[in-house]
Design a protein around this motif. Structure first.
Motif, PDB file in Angstrom:
ATOM      1  N   CYS A   1       0.833  -1.211   0.000  1.00 19.68           N
ATOM      2  CA  CYS A   1       0.000   0.000   0.000  1.00 19.68           C
ATOM      3  C   CYS A   1       0.861   1.252   0.000  1.00 19.68           C
ATOM      4  O   CYS A   1       0.591   2.203  -0.754  1.00 19.68           O
ATOM      5  CB  CYS A   1      -0.933   0.022   1.215  1.00 19.68           C
ATOM      6  N   VAL A   2       1.898   1.257   0.831  1.00 22.32           N
ATOM      7  CA  VAL A   2       2.791   2.424   0.889  1.00 22.32           C
ATOM      8  C   VAL A   2       3.483   2.612  -0.453  1.00 22.32           C
ATOM      9  O   VAL A   2       3.580   3.733  -0.967  1.00 22.32           O
ATOM     10  CB  VAL A   2       3.814   2.264   2.039  1.00 22.32           C
ATOM     11  N   ARG A   3       3.940   1.523  -1.036  1.00 27.15           N
ATOM     12  CA  ARG A   3       4.618   1.611  -2.345  1.00 27.15           C
ATOM     13  C   ARG A   3       3.679   2.183  -3.405  1.00 27.15           C
ATOM     14  O   ARG A   3       4.047   3.088  -4.159  1.00 27.15           O
ATOM     15  CB  ARG A   3       5.123   0.229  -2.773  1.00 27.15           C
ATOM     16  N   ARG A   4       2.445   1.677  -3.445  1.00 27.69           N
ATOM     17  CA  ARG A   4       1.475   2.165  -4.429  1.00 27.69           C
ATOM     18  C   ARG A   4       1.087   3.608  -4.154  1.00 27.69           C
ATOM     19  O   ARG A   4       0.865   4.385  -5.088  1.00 27.69           O
ATOM     20  CB  ARG A   4       0.242   1.266  -4.443  1.00 27.69           C
ATOM     21  N   MET A   5       1.005   3.984  -2.901  1.00 27.53           N
ATOM     22  CA  MET A   5       0.677   5.363  -2.552  1.00 27.53           C
ATOM     23  C   MET A   5       1.796   6.300  -3.008  1.00 27.53           C
ATOM     24  O   MET A   5       1.535   7.361  -3.580  1.00 27.53           O
ATOM     25  CB  MET A   5       0.468   5.472  -1.037  1.00 27.53           C
ATOM     26  N   GLU A   6       3.035   5.903  -2.764  1.00 25.98           N
ATOM     27  CA  GLU A   6       4.177   6.718  -3.179  1.00 25.98           C
ATOM     28  C   GLU A   6       4.275   6.838  -4.694  1.00 25.98           C
ATOM     29  O   GLU A   6       4.743   7.846  -5.212  1.00 25.98           O
ATOM     30  CB  GLU A   6       5.472   6.140  -2.600  1.00 25.98           C
ATOM     31  N   GLN A   7       3.830   5.823  -5.411  1.00 30.08           N
ATOM     32  CA  GLN A   7       3.831   5.859  -6.874  1.00 30.08           C
ATOM     33  C   GLN A   7       2.674   6.684  -7.423  1.00 30.08           C
ATOM     34  O   GLN A   7       2.638   6.984  -8.609  1.00 30.08           O
ATOM     35  CB  GLN A   7       3.742   4.446  -7.452  1.00 30.08           C
TER      36      GLN A   7
ATOM     37  N   GLU B   1      -9.575   8.164  -1.993  1.00 32.19           N
ATOM     38  CA  GLU B   1     -10.572   7.274  -1.378  1.00 32.19           C
ATOM     39  C   GLU B   1      -9.972   5.906  -1.090  1.00 32.19           C
ATOM     40  O   GLU B   1     -10.193   5.326  -0.020  1.00 32.19           O
ATOM     41  CB  GLU B   1     -11.788   7.130  -2.289  1.00 32.19           C
ATOM     42  N   GLN B   2      -9.203   5.356  -2.015  1.00 28.63           N
ATOM     43  CA  GLN B   2      -8.555   4.062  -1.807  1.00 28.63           C
ATOM     44  C   GLN B   2      -7.565   4.122  -0.647  1.00 28.63           C
ATOM     45  O   GLN B   2      -7.492   3.194   0.162  1.00 28.63           O
ATOM     46  CB  GLN B   2      -7.842   3.612  -3.081  1.00 28.63           C
TER      47      GLN B   2
ATOM     48  N   LEU C   1      -7.923   1.814   2.665  1.00 26.10           N
ATOM     49  CA  LEU C   1      -6.814   0.939   3.053  1.00 26.10           C
ATOM     50  C   LEU C   1      -6.284   1.306   4.434  1.00 26.10           C
ATOM     51  O   LEU C   1      -5.987   0.426   5.253  1.00 26.10           O
ATOM     52  CB  LEU C   1      -5.693   1.009   2.019  1.00 26.10           C
ATOM     53  N   GLY C   2      -6.178   2.586   4.716  1.00 27.35           N
ATOM     54  CA  GLY C   2      -5.698   3.027   6.027  1.00 27.35           C
ATOM     55  C   GLY C   2      -6.604   2.558   7.148  1.00 27.35           C
ATOM     56  O   GLY C   2      -6.134   2.020   8.160  1.00 27.35           O
ATOM     57  N   VAL C   3      -7.914   2.744   6.977  1.00 24.70           N
ATOM     58  CA  VAL C   3      -8.877   2.315   7.993  1.00 24.70           C
ATOM     59  C   VAL C   3      -8.835   0.803   8.152  1.00 24.70           C
ATOM     60  O   VAL C   3      -8.845   0.275   9.274  1.00 24.70           O
ATOM     61  CB  VAL C   3     -10.296   2.810   7.637  1.00 24.70           C
ATOM     62  N   THR C   4      -8.772   0.083   7.050  1.00 28.91           N
ATOM     63  CA  THR C   4      -8.743  -1.382   7.093  1.00 28.91           C
ATOM     64  C   THR C   4      -7.502  -1.888   7.819  1.00 28.91           C
ATOM     65  O   THR C   4      -7.592  -2.781   8.671  1.00 28.91           O
ATOM     66  CB  THR C   4      -8.790  -1.955   5.663  1.00 28.91           C
ATOM     67  N   LEU C   5      -6.353  -1.315   7.504  1.00 23.14           N
ATOM     68  CA  LEU C   5      -5.116  -1.747   8.154  1.00 23.14           C
ATOM     69  C   LEU C   5      -5.120  -1.412   9.648  1.00 23.14           C
ATOM     70  O   LEU C   5      -4.633  -2.183  10.471  1.00 23.14           O
ATOM     71  CB  LEU C   5      -3.902  -1.131   7.461  1.00 23.14           C
ATOM     72  N   MET C   6      -5.694  -0.275  10.008  1.00 23.66           N
ATOM     73  CA  MET C   6      -5.801   0.090  11.425  1.00 23.66           C
ATOM     74  C   MET C   6      -6.711  -0.880  12.168  1.00 23.66           C
ATOM     75  O   MET C   6      -6.410  -1.298  13.291  1.00 23.66           O
ATOM     76  CB  MET C   6      -6.305   1.524  11.584  1.00 23.66           C
TER      77      MET C   6
END
Length: 103
Positions: free
Chosen positions: A47-53, A59-60, A64-69
């Motif tokens: 997720c971090v890699r895709r976010m940085e790219q 929204e995604q 993802l942040g809420v789900t991971l938390m």
């Protein structure tokens, strides 16, 4: 040696499980939670890699942040239920090191 390592014994080409009835639930829970934690960390890195790219929408990223938390909270609850500390989930693989990266 810890309970999980003691319960798995290597005999020639076959693995033999020496299950202690008093600790089998905790040991199995530890193994399952270790695998879930490994997958959680891999997904988080992806997720971090895709976010940085820039390949995720805002929204995604939020979902993802809420789900991971929530998953991290559920993991903490389960560890507490089975009297496991986060470091208990990092299996020692002998000469290969530990399963999970240490921070």
């Amino acid at each position: 040696m810890d309970g999980l390592a003691e319960s798995l014994q290597v005999d020639s080409p076959r693995w033999r499980i020496a299950a202690d009835p008093d600790t089998v639930e905790r040991d199995l829970s530890r193994l399952v939670l270790t695998l879930v934690e490994l997958v959680r960390q891999l997904v988080e890195r992806q997720c971090v890699r895709r976010m940085e790219q820039g390949s995720l929408t805002d929204e995604q990223i939020e979902v993802l942040g809420v789900t991971l938390m929530r998953l991290e909270g559920a993991m903490a609850d389960l560890c507490e239920r089975f009297d496991l500390a986060p470091e208990d989930l990092n299996l020692d693989l002998g000469p290969l090191g530990t399963l999970l990266p240490t921070q």
